[in-house]
Write a protein that holds these residues in place. Structure first.
Motif, PDB file in Angstrom:
ATOM      1  N   GLN A 183       3.717  54.653  94.417  1.00 13.60           N
ATOM      2  CA  GLN A 183       3.900  53.393  95.133  1.00 13.60           C
ATOM      3  C   GLN A 183       5.384  53.107  95.367  1.00 13.60           C
ATOM      4  OE1 GLN A 183       1.706  50.138  93.378  1.00 13.60           O
ATOM      5  NE2 GLN A 183      -0.002  51.471  92.856  1.00 13.60           N
ATOM      6  N   LEU A 184       6.211  53.417  94.368  1.00 15.25           N
ATOM      7  CA  LEU A 184       7.647  53.187  94.505  1.00 15.25           C
ATOM      8  C   LEU A 184       8.227  54.063  95.597  1.00 15.25           C
ATOM      9  CD1 LEU A 184      10.286  51.925  93.583  1.00 15.25           C
ATOM     10  CD2 LEU A 184      10.463  53.693  91.815  1.00 15.25           C
ATOM     11  N   ARG A 185       7.797  55.336  95.644  1.00 15.55           N
ATOM     12  CA  ARG A 185       8.299  56.220  96.702  1.00 15.55           C
ATOM     13  C   ARG A 185       7.898  55.697  98.074  1.00 15.55           C
ATOM     14  NH1 ARG A 185       6.874  60.226  92.878  1.00 15.55           N
ATOM     15  NH2 ARG A 185       4.849  60.557  93.865  1.00 15.55           N
ATOM     16  N   GLY A 186       6.665  55.215  98.173  1.00 20.74           N
ATOM     17  CA  GLY A 186       6.227  54.643  99.446  1.00 20.74           C
ATOM     18  C   GLY A 186       7.039  53.422  99.825  1.00 20.74           C
ATOM     19  N   ALA A 187       7.289  52.548  98.831  1.00 21.19           N
ATOM     20  CA  ALA A 187       8.073  51.335  99.096  1.00 21.19           C
ATOM     21  C   ALA A 187       9.506  51.689  99.477  1.00 21.19           C
ATOM     22  CB  ALA A 187       8.063  50.430  97.861  1.00 21.19           C
ATOM     23  N   GLN A 188      10.073  52.701  98.805  1.00 25.80           N
ATOM     24  CA  GLN A 188      11.445  53.111  99.123  1.00 25.80           C
ATOM     25  C   GLN A 188      11.523  53.706 100.534  1.00 25.80           C
ATOM     26  OE1 GLN A 188      12.082  55.739  95.797  1.00 25.80           O
ATOM     27  NE2 GLN A 188      13.166  54.185  94.608  1.00 25.80           N
ATOM     28  N   ALA A 189      10.499  54.491 100.918  1.00 32.24           N
ATOM     29  CA  ALA A 189      10.481  55.070 102.256  1.00 32.24           C
ATOM     30  C   ALA A 189      10.377  53.974 103.305  1.00 32.24           C
ATOM     31  CB  ALA A 189       9.319  56.054 102.389  1.00 32.24           C
ATOM     32  N   ALA A 190       9.500  52.984 103.035  1.00 33.94           N
ATOM     33  CA  ALA A 190       9.352  51.867 103.972  1.00 33.94           C
ATOM     34  C   ALA A 190      10.653  51.077 104.077  1.00 33.94           C
ATOM     35  CB  ALA A 190       8.212  50.957 103.526  1.00 33.94           C
ATOM     36  N   GLU A 191      11.324  50.901 102.931  1.00 30.96           N
ATOM     37  CA  GLU A 191      12.596  50.178 102.936  1.00 30.96           C
ATOM     38  C   GLU A 191      13.647  50.929 103.743  1.00 30.96           C
ATOM     39  OE1 GLU A 191      15.488  48.007  99.655  1.00 30.96           O
ATOM     40  OE2 GLU A 191      14.441  49.847  99.117  1.00 30.96           O
ATOM     41  N   ARG A 192      13.706  52.256 103.564  1.00 29.98           N
ATOM     42  CA  ARG A 192      14.680  53.049 104.331  1.00 29.98           C
ATOM     43  C   ARG A 192      14.370  52.979 105.832  1.00 29.98           C
ATOM     44  NH1 ARG A 192      13.976  56.612  99.927  1.00 29.98           N
ATOM     45  NH2 ARG A 192      12.433  57.806 101.096  1.00 29.98           N
ATOM     46  N   GLU A 193      13.080  53.040 106.156  1.00 26.84           N
ATOM     47  CA  GLU A 193      12.690  52.984 107.566  1.00 26.84           C
ATOM     48  C   GLU A 193      13.103  51.658 108.194  1.00 26.84           C
ATOM     49  OE1 GLU A 193       8.558  53.009 110.208  1.00 26.84           O
ATOM     50  OE2 GLU A 193       8.543  53.661 108.121  1.00 26.84           O
ATOM     51  N   ARG A 194      12.838  50.559 107.460  1.00 29.79           N
ATOM     52  CA  ARG A 194      13.211  49.240 107.980  1.00 29.79           C
ATOM     53  C   ARG A 194      14.732  49.100 108.091  1.00 29.79           C
ATOM     54  NH1 ARG A 194       8.721  50.012 108.454  1.00 29.79           N
ATOM     55  NH2 ARG A 194       6.926  48.602 108.338  1.00 29.79           N
ATOM     56  N   ALA A 195      15.452  49.656 107.104  1.00 29.28           N
ATOM     57  CA  ALA A 195      16.920  49.582 107.147  1.00 29.28           C
ATOM     58  C   ALA A 195      17.457  50.350 108.351  1.00 29.28           C
ATOM     59  CB  ALA A 195      17.510  50.142 105.847  1.00 29.28           C
ATOM     60  N   ALA A 196      16.874  51.525 108.637  1.00 28.17           N
ATOM     61  CA  ALA A 196      17.299  52.293 109.804  1.00 28.17           C
ATOM     62  C   ALA A 196      17.001  51.530 111.090  1.00 28.17           C
ATOM     63  CB  ALA A 196      16.595  53.653 109.821  1.00 28.17           C
ATOM     64  N   LEU A 197      15.835  50.872 111.129  1.00 27.46           N
ATOM     65  CA  LEU A 197      15.476  50.088 112.310  1.00 27.46           C
ATOM     66  C   LEU A 197      16.448  48.931 112.502  1.00 27.46           C
ATOM     67  CD1 LEU A 197      13.494  49.620 114.601  1.00 27.46           C
ATOM     68  CD2 LEU A 197      12.075  48.281 113.030  1.00 27.46           C
ATOM     69  N   VAL A 198      16.831  48.280 111.394  1.00 27.79           N
ATOM     70  CA  VAL A 198      17.804  47.184 111.477  1.00 27.79           C
ATOM     71  C   VAL A 198      19.123  47.692 112.061  1.00 27.79           C
ATOM     72  CG1 VAL A 198      19.255  45.658 110.078  1.00 27.79           C
ATOM     73  CG2 VAL A 198      16.795  45.754 109.659  1.00 27.79           C
ATOM     74  N   THR A 199      19.558  48.870 111.592  1.00 29.43           N
ATOM     75  CA  THR A 199      20.811  49.443 112.102  1.00 29.43           C
ATOM     76  C   THR A 199      20.717  49.726 113.596  1.00 29.43           C
ATOM     77  OG1 THR A 199      21.289  50.439 109.949  1.00 29.43           O
ATOM     78  CG2 THR A 199      22.422  51.364 111.858  1.00 29.43           C
ATOM     79  N   THR A 200      19.590  50.297 114.022  1.00 31.02           N
ATOM     80  CA  THR A 200      19.402  50.615 115.445  1.00 31.02           C
ATOM     81  C   THR A 200      19.440  49.345 116.300  1.00 31.02           C
ATOM     82  OG1 THR A 200      18.068  52.554 114.900  1.00 31.02           O
ATOM     83  CG2 THR A 200      17.840  51.659 117.123  1.00 31.02           C
ATOM     84  N   VAL A 201      18.684  48.340 115.876  1.00 34.40           N
ATOM     85  CA  VAL A 201      18.630  47.096 116.644  1.00 34.40           C
ATOM     86  C   VAL A 201      19.987  46.404 116.641  1.00 34.40           C
ATOM     87  CG1 VAL A 201      17.579  44.802 116.758  1.00 34.40           C
ATOM     88  CG2 VAL A 201      16.166  46.787 116.241  1.00 34.40           C
ATOM     89  N   ARG A 202      20.709  46.465 115.509  1.00 28.29           N
ATOM     90  CA  ARG A 202      22.031  45.856 115.439  1.00 28.29           C
ATOM     91  C   ARG A 202      22.983  46.518 116.443  1.00 28.29           C
ATOM     92  NH1 ARG A 202      23.367  47.024 110.452  1.00 28.29           N
ATOM     93  NH2 ARG A 202      22.509  45.132 109.532  1.00 28.29           N
ATOM     94  N   ASP A 203      22.915  47.861 116.533  1.00 25.17           N
ATOM     95  CA  ASP A 203      23.771  48.579 117.482  1.00 25.17           C
ATOM     96  C   ASP A 203      23.419  48.204 118.924  1.00 25.17           C
ATOM     97  OD1 ASP A 203      24.993  49.776 115.357  1.00 25.17           O
ATOM     98  OD2 ASP A 203      23.898  51.675 115.524  1.00 25.17           O
ATOM     99  N   GLU A 204      22.113  48.121 119.206  1.00 25.33           N
ATOM    100  CA  GLU A 204      21.689  47.749 120.559  1.00 25.33           C
ATOM    101  C   GLU A 204      22.164  46.339 120.901  1.00 25.33           C
ATOM    102  OE1 GLU A 204      17.489  48.233 120.612  1.00 25.33           O
ATOM    103  OE2 GLU A 204      17.568  50.439 120.705  1.00 25.33           O
ATOM    104  N   LEU A 205      22.060  45.438 119.930  1.00 26.83           N
ATOM    105  CA  LEU A 205      22.516  44.067 120.152  1.00 26.83           C
ATOM    106  C   LEU A 205      24.014  44.022 120.416  1.00 26.83           C
ATOM    107  CD1 LEU A 205      22.044  41.010 120.158  1.00 26.83           C
ATOM    108  CD2 LEU A 205      22.296  41.038 117.653  1.00 26.83           C
ATOM    109  N   ALA A 206      24.781  44.800 119.656  1.00 25.60           N
ATOM    110  CA  ALA A 206      26.237  44.826 119.844  1.00 25.60           C
ATOM    111  C   ALA A 206      26.578  45.336 121.245  1.00 25.60           C
ATOM    112  CB  ALA A 206      26.888  45.706 118.781  1.00 25.60           C
ATOM    113  N   ARG A 207      25.860  46.396 121.686  1.00 23.89           N
ATOM    114  CA  ARG A 207      26.117  46.919 123.042  1.00 23.89           C
ATOM    115  C   ARG A 207      25.781  45.875 124.101  1.00 23.89           C
ATOM    116  NH1 ARG A 207      24.022  51.710 120.801  1.00 23.89           N
ATOM    117  NH2 ARG A 207      21.944  51.239 121.614  1.00 23.89           N
ATOM    118  N   ALA A 208      24.656  45.186 123.921  1.00 23.24           N
ATOM    119  CA  ALA A 208      24.253  44.165 124.884  1.00 23.24           C
ATOM    120  C   ALA A 208      25.266  43.030 124.938  1.00 23.24           C
ATOM    121  CB  ALA A 208      22.863  43.627 124.527  1.00 23.24           C
ATOM    122  N   GLU A 209      25.796  42.658 123.771  1.00 26.44           N
ATOM    123  CA  GLU A 209      26.799  41.580 123.746  1.00 26.44           C
ATOM    124  C   GLU A 209      28.080  42.008 124.457  1.00 26.44           C
ATOM    125  OE1 GLU A 209      27.087  40.844 119.569  1.00 26.44           O
ATOM    126  OE2 GLU A 209      25.549  39.268 119.599  1.00 26.44           O
TER     127      GLU A 209
END
Length: 312
Positions: free
Chosen positions: A237-263
Motif C-alpha cells: 500500500q505504501l508503494r502504491g501511495a508513493q507512486a501516486a504521490e510521485r505521479e501527482r507531483a509530476a503533474l503539478v510540475t507540468t501544469v505549473r510550467d504550462e501556467l508559467a508559459r501562458a503567463e
C-alpha cells in the motif's frame, strides 16, 4: 440546565474548525460540569476523521469492527490450536472493510475542507487498525495504535495455551522435557506411596512447563507470520501511495510550467496590445490634425474662388 451527553457528543460530530468555539459556548450551560466541558480537548485531524466515520458512516465503521473481531478471534484460535487455515480469509475480509472505512474517512475530510495529508491518513489507518478499542467512544482526540502481539495474547482465556493438546509438539521435544534420571527413579521401589505421588507431580509440572514453552514459541511464530503478512500488505500500500504521490507531483510540475508559459505569453500579448494602442492613439491624433488642415485648405480654396468671381 447542564448539558447532557448527547450535547457533548454533538461537539465531536461537528466541524473541527468550530470545535473550540462550540465547546466554549456550551461550557457556561454546564453547571457543575463546567470545568469538565471546558477541559474537553479538540481532536487531532485524524481522530476527528475517525469520529466522523463513527457518527456519520456507521455502517462502514460497524463492518470494520465486526471484521476486526472476526480476525482477532481467528488469530487467537490459530495460535491456540496451531491451525491457521481460516486466517487468510479473515484477513481478506478485514482488509476490504479497512479499505472501505479508510476511503470514507478520506472523503469526510475532503468534504469538510480538511487536508488529508500523508501523515494524517497514516494516523487514520493505524487508528482504524486498532479498532475495536475500549478507548474509542466517538470522542477520540488522539490517534490510536494497532494492537501488538502482547495485547493479542491477553485475549486467550485462562489456561487456553497450557491446555493445548500435547500432540501438537514433536515427540522428541516431549521426551526431552522429562528429566533423564526420572526412569531410573521410577524403577526403584517407592519408599512410600506419598513419595511416588510427589515425584509424579514434579515430573508432570516439568512436562507442563515444557509444553507451555513450546506453545508460547508456536504462538510467537504464528504472530510473527501474521505481522509479516500485515507488513507486506502495508508495504504494498505504501508503494502504491508513493507512486501516486510521485505521479501527482509530476503533474503539478507540468501544469505549473504550462501556467508559467501562458503567463509569459499573456504578458507579451498585453505589451503588444499596449503598443498597438499607442500607435492607434498617435494616428488618431494625426488624423485630427490632418483633417483640420484639409478643412482649412478647403476654406482657402472657396475664398479664392469667391474673389475670382468678384473680379468678373
Amino acid at each position: 440546565m447542564a448539558p447532557h451527553d448527547g450535547e457533548i457528543d454533538r461537539l465531536y460530530q461537528g466541524s473541527l474548525g468550530q470545535f473550540t468555539s462550540a465547546r466554549n459556548a456550551l461550557a457556561p450551560k454546564a453547571g457543575d460540569r463546567r470545568a469538565f466541558v471546558k477541559g474537553l480537548q479538540k481532536p487531532s485531524t485524524a481522530a476527528w476523521a475517525v469520529n466522523q466515520l463513527y457518527w456519520h458512516r456507521r455502517a462502514a465503521f460497524d463492518r470494520l469492527v465486526d471484521a476486526s473481531d472476526r480476525l482477532r478471534a481467528t488469530q487467537v484460535e490459530a495460535i491456540r490450536t496451531g491451525q491457521s487455515t481460516l486466517v487468510g480469509e479473515a484477513e481478506a475480509h478485514h482488509d476490504a472493510a479497512l479499505r472501505a472505512a479508510f476511503d470514507d474517512a478520506r472523503a469526510l475530510l475532503q468534504e469538510a475542507g480538511e487536508k488529508p495529508s500523508l501523515q494524517v491518513m497514516t494516523d487514520v489507518r493505524e487508528t482504524l487498525q486498532a479498532l475495536p478499542s475500549d478507548e474509542f467512544d466517538g470522542r477520540l482526540v488522539r490517534p490510536l495504535k494497532p494492537l501488538g502481539f502482547a495485547a493479542l495474547l491477553k485475549m486467550f482465556p485462562a489456561g487456553a495455551i497450557a491446555d493445548r493438546p500435547a500432540s501438537h509438539a514433536p515427540p522428541a521435544r516431549r521426551e526431552a522435557a522429562v528429566p533423564a534420571h526420572r526412569d531410573a527413579e521410577t524403577t526403584k521401589p517407592a519408599a512410600s506411596h506419598g513419595r511416588g505421588n510427589v515425584v509424579d507431580e514434579v515430573a508432570e509440572r516439568r512436562q507442563r512447563r515444557a509444553e507451555q514453552e513450546r506453545t508460547s514459541a508456536q504462538a510467537e511464530r504464528e504472530a510473527a507470520a501474521v505481522r509479516k503478512r500485515r507488513r507486506a500488505d502495508l508495504e504494498r500500500q505504501l508503494r502504491g501511495a508513493q507512486a501516486a504521490e510521485r505521479e501527482r507531483a509530476a503533474l503539478v510540475t507540468t501544469v505549473r510550467d504550462e501556467l508559467a508559459r501562458a503567463e509569459r505569453e499573456l504578458k507579451r500579448s498585453e505589451a503588444a496590445l499596449e503598443a498597438q494602442r499607442a500607435v492607434v492613439a498617435r494616428l488618431t491624433e494625426k488624423m485630427t490634425s490632418v483633417s483640420q488642415q484639409a478643412h482649412s485648405a478647403s476654406d482657402a480654396r472657396a475664398d479664392v474662388e469667391r474673389q475670382l468671381k468678384g473680379i468678373g
